[in-house]
Design a protein around this motif. Structure first.
Motif, PDB file in Angstrom:
ATOM      1  N   THR A 182       7.905  -1.357   6.510  1.00 49.89           N
ATOM      2  CA  THR A 182       7.561   0.104   6.381  1.00 49.89           C
ATOM      3  C   THR A 182       8.657   1.289   6.123  1.00 49.89           C
ATOM      4  N   ASP A 217       0.444  -0.846   0.015  1.00 53.54           N
ATOM      5  CA  ASP A 217      -0.037   0.111   0.202  1.00 53.54           C
ATOM      6  C   ASP A 217       0.680   1.852   0.200  1.00 53.54           C
ATOM      7  N   HIS A 273       0.556   5.046   0.814  1.00 55.60           N
ATOM      8  CA  HIS A 273      -0.494   6.271   1.566  1.00 55.60           C
ATOM      9  C   HIS A 273      -0.437   7.540   1.998  1.00 55.60           C
ATOM     10  N   ASN A 306       3.384  -7.043   2.480  1.00 50.98           N
ATOM     11  CA  ASN A 306       1.863  -6.581   3.236  1.00 50.98           C
ATOM     12  C   ASN A 306       3.678  -4.942   2.909  1.00 50.98           C
ATOM     13  N   ASP A 320       4.541  -1.015   3.395  1.00 51.52           N
ATOM     14  CA  ASP A 320       3.739   0.215   3.130  1.00 51.52           C
ATOM     15  C   ASP A 320       4.088   1.804   3.158  1.00 51.52           C
TER      16      ASP A 320
END
Length: 346
Positions: A299, A171, A173, A316, A318
């Motif tokens: 992340t 993802d 953001h 996954n 980020d």
């Protein structure tokens, strides 16, 4: 009966006195000349001594200034003004704090000025003038290696090529819907997010025609490598064929207040970043690593810069932009190298 000296005897006495006076005069003249020579040598020696002290004071002023420049944030905080009165070839002068500009070393007052040319701001010239019992001037050129950028802002992804083959649940953001979160050297149609969650972010294509490195960094790779070698506390990591990285990357890099730079250049290997890793700053991958970026549970606060197309982006991960979208503030990384044959004294 009394006897008186003959006139000839009296003449012998006068001759002896005259010879003695002449010898005394000659000896006095010799002593005077010898003393004058000794005084001249003493004066010359003192002059050389004072000149040497002045020269050392000026050199000390240069060394102190270089040390001051190498302290975190000092160089980056300098204000520069146009001034063509300095050493030849310079047209800008820095405003130095009084503790640097006016020094006292060994009883000598040392005035220090810092110069550069607007056409090549990485080359600095320090000039120190010592004055007291004698005077001396020393000039030294310095190559200031710093982290600088060609852009004012960086999105979470910068790709010199295309994006495809995204699987898993990574993802991005954005801070706001409509923010540019991916910039590419190719057309926007070449960037296919697939399973990459954009969350209202958009793509911008045909942004640059150079390398991704040159688009982002104004610092050369050679200088960045030297910065990484001399200042590990700045969280700058540089890997290439001479210093390859084995395995995958499992370490956090940087903090919100002190971001890092992680570079995997050509020949470094292409480690995946996984294992619950948090990175603040910029990650750079050489073109050969486009198909190996299968990350997991990591992340990134900042930007990932890829020199080639990304054809594998999984799991996954980020991606968050740096606050405000601007480039991180790197004010603690600097290396100063004195340029050979640039030192001068007068």
């Amino acid at each position: 009966m009394r006897h008186f000296p003959s006139p000839l005897s009296r003449q012998h006495g006068l001759a002896t006195l005259a010879v003695a006076l002449i010898m005394l005069f000659l000896m006095s003249l010799l002593i005077f000349n010898t003393s004058s020579g000794m005084l001249l040598e003493l004066k010359t020696g003192n002059n050389q001594y004072y000149q040497a002290k002045a020269l050392e004071a000026a050199r000390g002023g240069v060394d102190y200034t270089v040390s001051w420049l190498d302290v975190s944030g000092n160089y980056g905080g300098l204000a520069w003004s146009s001034d063509a009165t300095g050493p030849s070839g310079n047209n800008q002068r820095a405003v130095l704090p009084s503790s640097v500009a006016s020094q006292t070393l060994g009883g000598y007052s040392v005035a220090v000025t810092l110069w550069r040319n607007s056409a090549n701001t990485s080359i600095l010239e320090v000039r120190a003038i010592a004055s007291g019992d004698a005077s001396a001037t020393v000039r030294q050129k310095i190559h200031a290696k710093t982290i600088s950028f060609n852009v004012s802002s960086v999105p979470p992804l910068i790709i010199n090529g295309c994006l495809s083959g995204v699987t898993g649940n990574p993802d991005i953001h954005p801070a706001n819907s409509g923010d540019v979160v991916i910039k590419s050297s190719q057309a926007s149609s070449c960037v296919v997010p697939g399973h990459l969650g954009m969350n209202g972010g958009v793509t911008e294509g045909n942004v640059f025609a150079t390398s991704a490195w040159d688009y982002v960094f104004a610092t050369s790779k050679a200088d960045m490598k030297e910065l990484a070698a001399q200042s590990s506390t700045d969280a700058i990591y540089y890997y290439d064929s001479s210093n390859p990285f084995s395995g995958n990357w499992h370490d956090d890099v940087g903090t919100a207040s002190s971001p890092g730079i992680l570079i995997f250049d050509t020949g470094a290997g292409c480690p995946k970043i996984n294992g619950n890793v948090t990175i603040y700053g910029i990650v750079y991958y050489a073109a050969e690593c486009g198909s190996d970026q299968g990350w997991g549970n990591s992340t990134i606060h900042g930007s990932v810069v890829s020199e080639g197309s990304i054809t594998k982006l999984t799991a996954n991960t980020d991606f968050y932009p740096w606050p405000g979208g601007s480039v991180p503030s790197y004010t603690i990384a600097m290396d100063l190298a004195k340029l050979p044959a640039s030192w001068r004294d007068f």
